[in-house]
Enzyme design. Sequence first.
Site, PDB file in Angstrom:
ATOM      1  N   LYS A   1       0.852  -1.212   0.000  1.00  0.00           N
ATOM      2  CA  LYS A   1       0.000   0.000   0.000  1.00  0.00           C
ATOM      3  C   LYS A   1       0.871   1.240   0.000  1.00  0.00           C
ATOM      4  O   LYS A   1       0.669   2.159  -0.801  1.00  0.00           O
ATOM      5  CB  LYS A   1      -0.892   0.007   1.237  1.00  0.00           C
ATOM      6  CG  LYS A   1      -1.564   1.346   1.530  1.00  0.00           C
ATOM      7  CD  LYS A   1      -2.445   1.328   2.750  1.00  0.00           C
ATOM      8  CE  LYS A   1      -1.713   1.524   4.036  1.00  0.00           C
ATOM      9  NZ  LYS A   1      -1.374   2.919   4.372  1.00  0.00           N
ATOM     10  N   ASN A   2       1.864   1.267   0.893  1.00  0.00           N
ATOM     11  CA  ASN A   2       2.651   2.491   1.083  1.00  0.00           C
ATOM     12  C   ASN A   2       3.678   2.721   0.001  1.00  0.00           C
ATOM     13  O   ASN A   2       4.284   3.791  -0.061  1.00  0.00           O
ATOM     14  CB  ASN A   2       3.305   2.484   2.472  1.00  0.00           C
ATOM     15  CG  ASN A   2       2.262   2.687   3.551  1.00  0.00           C
ATOM     16  OD1 ASN A   2       1.098   2.989   3.256  1.00  0.00           O
ATOM     17  ND2 ASN A   2       2.649   2.497   4.787  1.00  0.00           N
TER      18      ASN A   2
ATOM     19  N   ARG B   1      -0.180  15.093  12.314  1.00  0.00           N
ATOM     20  CA  ARG B   1       0.465  14.711  11.061  1.00  0.00           C
ATOM     21  C   ARG B   1       0.899  15.983  10.310  1.00  0.00           C
ATOM     22  O   ARG B   1       0.318  16.361   9.315  1.00  0.00           O
ATOM     23  CB  ARG B   1      -0.467  13.869  10.207  1.00  0.00           C
ATOM     24  CG  ARG B   1      -1.066  12.661  10.898  1.00  0.00           C
ATOM     25  CD  ARG B   1      -0.043  11.615  11.308  1.00  0.00           C
ATOM     26  NE  ARG B   1       0.587  10.948  10.197  1.00  0.00           N
ATOM     27  CZ  ARG B   1       0.073   9.885   9.583  1.00  0.00           C
ATOM     28  NH1 ARG B   1      -1.093   9.433   9.951  1.00  0.00           N
ATOM     29  NH2 ARG B   1       0.713   9.320   8.579  1.00  0.00           N
TER      30      ARG B   1
ATOM     31  N   CYS C   1      -4.770  12.728  12.638  1.00  0.00           N
ATOM     32  CA  CYS C   1      -5.569  11.498  12.659  1.00  0.00           C
ATOM     33  C   CYS C   1      -5.351  10.875  14.035  1.00  0.00           C
ATOM     34  O   CYS C   1      -4.586  11.380  14.851  1.00  0.00           O
ATOM     35  CB  CYS C   1      -5.148  10.550  11.539  1.00  0.00           C
ATOM     36  SG  CYS C   1      -3.487   9.959  11.740  1.00  0.00           S
TER      37      CYS C   1
ATOM     38  N   ARG D   1      -8.756  -0.404   4.729  1.00  0.00           N
ATOM     39  CA  ARG D   1      -7.930   0.628   4.101  1.00  0.00           C
ATOM     40  C   ARG D   1      -6.558   0.058   3.719  1.00  0.00           C
ATOM     41  O   ARG D   1      -5.939   0.477   2.775  1.00  0.00           O
ATOM     42  CB  ARG D   1      -7.703   1.803   5.068  1.00  0.00           C
ATOM     43  CG  ARG D   1      -8.959   2.502   5.486  1.00  0.00           C
ATOM     44  CD  ARG D   1      -8.652   3.715   6.281  1.00  0.00           C
ATOM     45  NE  ARG D   1      -7.727   4.578   5.539  1.00  0.00           N
ATOM     46  CZ  ARG D   1      -7.597   5.872   5.762  1.00  0.00           C
ATOM     47  NH1 ARG D   1      -8.291   6.451   6.721  1.00  0.00           N
ATOM     48  NH2 ARG D   1      -6.763   6.601   5.066  1.00  0.00           N
TER      49      ARG D   1
ATOM     50  N   ASP E   1       4.623   1.047  12.151  1.00  0.00           N
ATOM     51  CA  ASP E   1       3.426   0.381  11.619  1.00  0.00           C
ATOM     52  C   ASP E   1       3.287  -1.054  12.113  1.00  0.00           C
ATOM     53  O   ASP E   1       2.280  -1.703  11.825  1.00  0.00           O
ATOM     54  CB  ASP E   1       3.441   0.393  10.086  1.00  0.00           C
ATOM     55  CG  ASP E   1       3.258   1.791   9.545  1.00  0.00           C
ATOM     56  OD1 ASP E   1       3.460   1.995   8.344  1.00  0.00           O
ATOM     57  OD2 ASP E   1       2.934   2.705  10.338  1.00  0.00           O
TER      58      ASP E   1
HETATM   59  C1  EPZ Z   1       4.274   7.142   6.224  1.00  0.00           C
HETATM   60  O1  EPZ Z   1       3.489   8.218   6.697  1.00  0.00           O
HETATM   61  C2  EPZ Z   1       3.352   5.927   6.185  1.00  0.00           C
HETATM   62  N1  EPZ Z   1       2.229   6.190   5.284  1.00  0.00           N
HETATM   63  C3  EPZ Z   1       2.808   5.629   7.586  1.00  0.00           C
HETATM   64  O2  EPZ Z   1       2.044   4.421   7.501  1.00  0.00           O
HETATM   65  C4  EPZ Z   1       4.003   5.381   8.514  1.00  0.00           C
HETATM   66  O3  EPZ Z   1       3.528   5.163   9.823  1.00  0.00           O
HETATM   67  C5  EPZ Z   1       4.938   6.604   8.483  1.00  0.00           C
HETATM   68  O4  EPZ Z   1       5.352   6.873   7.135  1.00  0.00           O
HETATM   69  C6  EPZ Z   1       6.193   6.375   9.330  1.00  0.00           C
HETATM   70  O5  EPZ Z   1       6.895   5.268   8.839  1.00  0.00           O
HETATM   71  C7  EPZ Z   1       2.414   6.057   3.950  1.00  0.00           C
HETATM   72  O6  EPZ Z   1       3.494   5.758   3.479  1.00  0.00           O
HETATM   73  C8  EPZ Z   1       1.210   6.273   3.081  1.00  0.00           C
HETATM   74  P1  EPZ Z   1       6.254  10.591   8.236  1.00  0.00           P
HETATM   75  P2  EPZ Z   1       4.089   9.731   6.661  1.00  0.00           P
HETATM   76  O7  EPZ Z   1       6.149  11.868   7.490  1.00  0.00           O
HETATM   77  O8  EPZ Z   1       5.025   9.889   5.530  1.00  0.00           O
HETATM   78  C9  EPZ Z   1       6.750  13.741  11.698  1.00  0.00           C
HETATM   79  C10 EPZ Z   1       0.183   3.035   7.769  1.00  0.00           C
HETATM   80  O9  EPZ Z   1      -0.256   2.532   8.814  1.00  0.00           O
HETATM   81  N2  EPZ Z   1       6.679  14.731  10.614  1.00  0.00           N
HETATM   82  O10 EPZ Z   1       7.411   9.685   7.925  1.00  0.00           O
HETATM   83  O11 EPZ Z   1       2.943  10.653   6.768  1.00  0.00           O
HETATM   84  C11 EPZ Z   1       5.442  13.008  11.906  1.00  0.00           C
HETATM   85  O12 EPZ Z   1       4.597  13.738  12.777  1.00  0.00           O
HETATM   86  C12 EPZ Z   1       0.638   4.478   7.772  1.00  0.00           C
HETATM   87  O13 EPZ Z   1       0.324   2.423   6.676  1.00  0.00           O
HETATM   88  C13 EPZ Z   1       6.971  16.063  10.867  1.00  0.00           C
HETATM   89  O14 EPZ Z   1       7.281  16.436  12.003  1.00  0.00           O
HETATM   90  O15 EPZ Z   1       4.909   9.765   8.017  1.00  0.00           O
HETATM   91  C14 EPZ Z   1       5.895  11.706  12.510  1.00  0.00           C
HETATM   92  O16 EPZ Z   1       6.109  11.868  13.892  1.00  0.00           O
HETATM   93  C15 EPZ Z   1       0.305   5.196   9.065  1.00  0.00           C
HETATM   94  N3  EPZ Z   1       6.898  16.958   9.847  1.00  0.00           N
HETATM   95  C16 EPZ Z   1       7.240  11.436  11.844  1.00  0.00           C
HETATM   96  O17 EPZ Z   1       7.679  12.702  11.349  1.00  0.00           O
HETATM   97  C17 EPZ Z   1       6.571  16.581   8.568  1.00  0.00           C
HETATM   98  O18 EPZ Z   1       6.543  17.445   7.672  1.00  0.00           O
HETATM   99  C18 EPZ Z   1       7.184  10.461  10.682  1.00  0.00           C
HETATM  100  O19 EPZ Z   1       6.177  10.893   9.795  1.00  0.00           O
HETATM  101  C19 EPZ Z   1       6.278  15.229   8.333  1.00  0.00           C
HETATM  102  C20 EPZ Z   1       6.345  14.322   9.355  1.00  0.00           C
END
Ligand code: EPZ
Length: 418
Positions: free
Chosen positions: A22-23, A120, A115, A398, A306
């Site tokens: 998915k990701n 996020r 969420c 999802r 995850d």
């Molecule tokens: C991706 O989300 C995945 N989703 C998430 O999987 C996964 O949990 C996450 O990466 C972490 O591995 C998809 O790939 C579609 P991040 P993403 O930006 O990219 C902070 C699932 O269950 N952050 O890597 O949105 C954020 O708050 C989903 O399949 C900032 O501070 O996650 C978090 O603490 C859920 N500023 C950390 O970084 C930003 O601009 C990691 O978030 C962006 C993120």
Amino acid sequence: MDKFAIHGGNVLRGTVSVSGSKNSSLPILAATLLTRERCVLHRVPDLSDIRYMLDMLRYLGAEVEFADGTVTVEAKKVAWEAPYDLVRRMRASVCVLGPLLARCGRTKVSLPGGCVIGDRPIDLHLRGLEALGSRIVLSKGYVIAEASELVGARIALRGPHGSTVLGTDNVMMAASLARGTTIIEDAASEPEVADLARFLRSMGARIRGEGTGRLEIEGVDALHGAEHTVISDRIEAGTFAVAAAITRGELLLAKAPAEHMGSTISALREAGVSVVEEEGGLRVRACDPLRPFQLRTSTYPGFPTDMQAQFCALAVTVPGRSQIADDIFPTRFMHISELKRMGAHADLLANVAVIDGIPRLSGAPVMASDLRASAALVLAGLQAENTTTVSRVYHIDRGYEQIDAKLRAVGADIARQP
Ligand code: EPZ
């Protein structure tokens, strides 16, 4: 609103076929907006998140077909605005930001909002796109970005919780059509980011360093259509590995991407679960007694956030005290309160779940809240005595392709109810 009725206690045995990721699929689908030519993607899982993304591509003007795991996209022309009512359905839609900015020179995308797993933010995404020369304004819940020309830059994408997966994707996609070279330091090195890089390269992008923390992208004038097969889903595979462990059974996970599951495999082995790489997949086998374990999530190749909820469910059934910390999403513990309703002895100390295992969970009606917490409740139901009813299973649909059918095929007593 569908629910699952699970009668626990069956030992799972057999073979589960792992679907495409998915990701990996979601950002690759967004990347098809970077060209007006046809793209063909194979092994795309049939999930509601995927269908949300296809709806987004259609709304933006692309012609999209999806059948038997193959998606064909032709974005001859694209609109530049991604509205709130589409983005709010799936926050990963934010990964159209980079492609639309690069393709149209401007874009207006709804802020994704938070969420249940936590805040996020997308500040790192915006920092990267601004570094490439775009002017960004936040107005009325939207990101409005404009760039007459994107110019390569040196960008660091590290935040308080490490790098950003979709932020790296957005910047890498935009940089692919920028003038000059972009260096992304502290880039996410997740396998899904590397899969996107390979797809972009097949479109003509010049990218090096995927899978490391440093990406080098030499911008090109245009990208062409391409065909790509998506990698297997390491989180789905990990979830089924825990299903084998929690029922003390034995599953062969066909097409499991063992090369992307090092930390998950190590965690299973720390708990006393046998994991053996075989031709075509991973064989996971568990028998009592398992051992308590200590885990802390981190960015790849560390233990994935995850998989945190699923290992909490496993820990509940393992004698002794286990501790599981989430440093990526410190509040991602909605599953703990529901597991306690099933008899789990678990407490939350800030972002650490402290779990004392018990011999058997008790079936109960529980509520799904987010994708991976819901999977954890299904796993707990497989071990619990009597019946566990998991409601709001749309959360599970999802991210898991036919999880009930796949579990039934290896001996689980699970039925979907209206
Ligand atoms: C991706 O989300 C995945 N989703 C998430 O999987 C996964 O949990 C996450 O990466 C972490 O591995 C998809 O790939 C579609 P991040 P993403 O930006 O990219 C902070 C699932 O269950 N952050 O890597 O949105 C954020 O708050 C989903 O399949 C900032 O501070 O996650 C978090 O603490 C859920 N500023 C950390 O970084 C930003 O601009 C990691 O978030 C962006 C993120």
